[in-house]
Write an enzyme that holds these catalytic residues in place. Structure first.
Site: not given
Ligand code: NAD
Ligand code: UDP
Length: 340
Positions: A33, A36, A125, A149, A153, A231, A292
């Site tokens: 959609n 993002n 996640s 969030y 999940k 991490r 944080r």
């Molecule tokens: P992102 O926001 O870049 O991608 C998500 C996509 O889904 C976007 O293109 C957005 O437009 C689309 N979207 C959101 N809601 C929608 C809906 N209702 N219908 C259709 N499309 C929709 O995020 P990402 O980083 O690519 O993450 C992808 C997935 O992985 C997510 O489920 C996120 O929770 C999970 N995830 C991400 C991370 C990370 O650090 N990036 C870590 C763990 C899990």
């Molecule tokens: N972090 C930081 N400064 C920032 C963003 C993140 O020091 O501007 C640190 C945060 O405290 C953590 C690590 O970087 O220790 C990873 O953070 P991120 O948000 O990327 O991942 P998550 O905490 O969700 O695993």
């Protein structure tokens, strides 16, 4: 070769995964959609892969659209990325997260069941583990979420577990990602945050490109070797490859299976900053700031189940991810919006 529905395919991880799926010969239908992301991401995926994606613009919560898509296309399996993903925002707007992430998945699963499509690979996640009691984290560690969030999940995982228990024909692989960073080696696709990045890596690349003055490191008094948070950072292309393996696995195995995708190595904030500096030659000005709220000290994966079940291992180093992430940021200082 499979015909795959990829929800959220235009996003950061989805775009990298679609490149890998297309390169492996799969046919991809992307539903997004663009809440993002932008269509330009899909255009670039197609350029990199040299193959077309079928794009459906719409919402996973649109039941009629889902049913139409699944009726029109003979889908073998779904990879479900579409979700909202900002922890802080989820605390402020929990209902939006339950609506998009939980209700959205419910609509999707119902439409899949109605169409007889019973294979799903889900984006979970490491956040479902909350504050770890033991490291590395195995899939047997308790699921204990600390924000809406993460709870969204965990709720989807519960739905998938129950669904697989009720109907043994279902196959649901829940990939618990650790911290994806970096970008495709071409520099054409990458992470494109709309606002100030919440995550460490995109913040670092924006400092490097001059969009932000300095990195605030949230705490140097954590119980870690250098006092900064630790991490498990994995290259997004390795993560994308994990989805390819999971799709293959789901063709041959039924039931619910949660699987960690991480490197098995912890990296501190200071180590990540140094790796970025040495990979790019660019200094990252930084200073320490208070912890944080809601952060944890350390988190890294035991990725041995992924190795055993999927034959998957992270292959790329943090330095490689830094070099690739920097190439993307340098060539696209405004992300996809510049339309280069
Ligand atoms: P992102 O926001 O870049 O991608 C998500 C996509 O889904 C976007 O293109 C957005 O437009 C689309 N979207 C959101 N809601 C929608 C809906 N209702 N219908 C259709 N499309 C929709 O995020 P990402 O980083 O690519 O993450 C992808 C997935 O992985 C997510 O489920 C996120 O929770 C999970 N995830 C991400 C991370 C990370 O650090 N990036 C870590 C763990 C899990
Ligand atoms: N972090 C930081 N400064 C920032 C963003 C993140 O020091 O501007 C640190 C945060 O405290 C953590 C690590 O970087 O220790 C990873 O953070 P991120 O948000 O990327 O991942 P998550 O905490 O969700 O695993």
């Amino acid at each position: 070769m499979a015909r795959l529905l990829v929800t959220g395919g235009a996003g950061y991880i989805g775009a990298h995964t679609m490149v890998e799926l297309l390169a492996a010969g799969h046919n991809v239908i992307c539903l997004d959609n663009f809440s993002n992301s932008v269509p330009e991401a899909v255009a670039r995926v197609q350029q990199i892969a040299g193959r077309a994606v079928t794009l459906a613009i719409g919402d996973v919560r649109d039941d009629a659209l889902l049913r139409r898509l699944l009726a029109e296309h003979p889908i073998d399996a779904v990879i479900h990325f579409a979700a909202l993903k900002a922890v802080g925002e989820s605390v402020a707007r929990p209902l939006d997260y339950y609506d998009n992430n939980v209700y959205g998945t419910l609509v999707l699963l119902r439409a899949m069941a109605a169409a007889g499509v019973k294979r799903i690979v889900f984006s979970s996640s490491a956040t479902v583990y909350g504050a770890p009691e033991q490291l590395p984290l195995t899939e047997g560690a308790p699921v204990r979420t600390t924000n809406p969030y993460g709870a969204s999940k965990a709720m989807v995982e519960q739905m998938l577990r129950d669904l697989c228990a009720a109907d043994p024909e279902w196959s649901a692989v829940s990939l618990r990602y650790f911290n994806p960073i970096g970008a495709h080696a071409s520099g054409r696709i990458g992470e494109d945050p709309r606002d100030t990045p919440n995550n460490l890596f995109p913040y670092v690349t924006q400092v490097a490109v001059g969009k932000r003055e300095r990195l605030s490191i949230w705490g140097n008094d954590w119980p870690t070797p250098d006092g900064t948070g630790v991490r498990d950072y994995l290259h997004v292309v390795d993560l994308a490859a994990g989805h390819l393996r999971a799709v293959d696995y789901s063709a041959a195995h039924q039931g619910f299976m949660p699987i960690n995708l991480g490197t098995g190595r912890g990296t501190s904030v200071l180590e990540l900053v140094r790796a970025f500096e040495s990979a790019t030659g660019i200094a990252i000005p930084h200073s320490f700031a208070p912890r944080r709220p809601g952060d944890i000290a350390a988190c890294w994966a035991d990725p041995s189940l992924a190795a055993r079940l999927l034959g998957w291992r992270a292959e790329r180093s943090v330095e490689q991810a830094c070099a690739d992430g920097w190439r993307w940021q340098q060539h696209n200082p405004e992300g996809y919006r510049a339309g280069k």
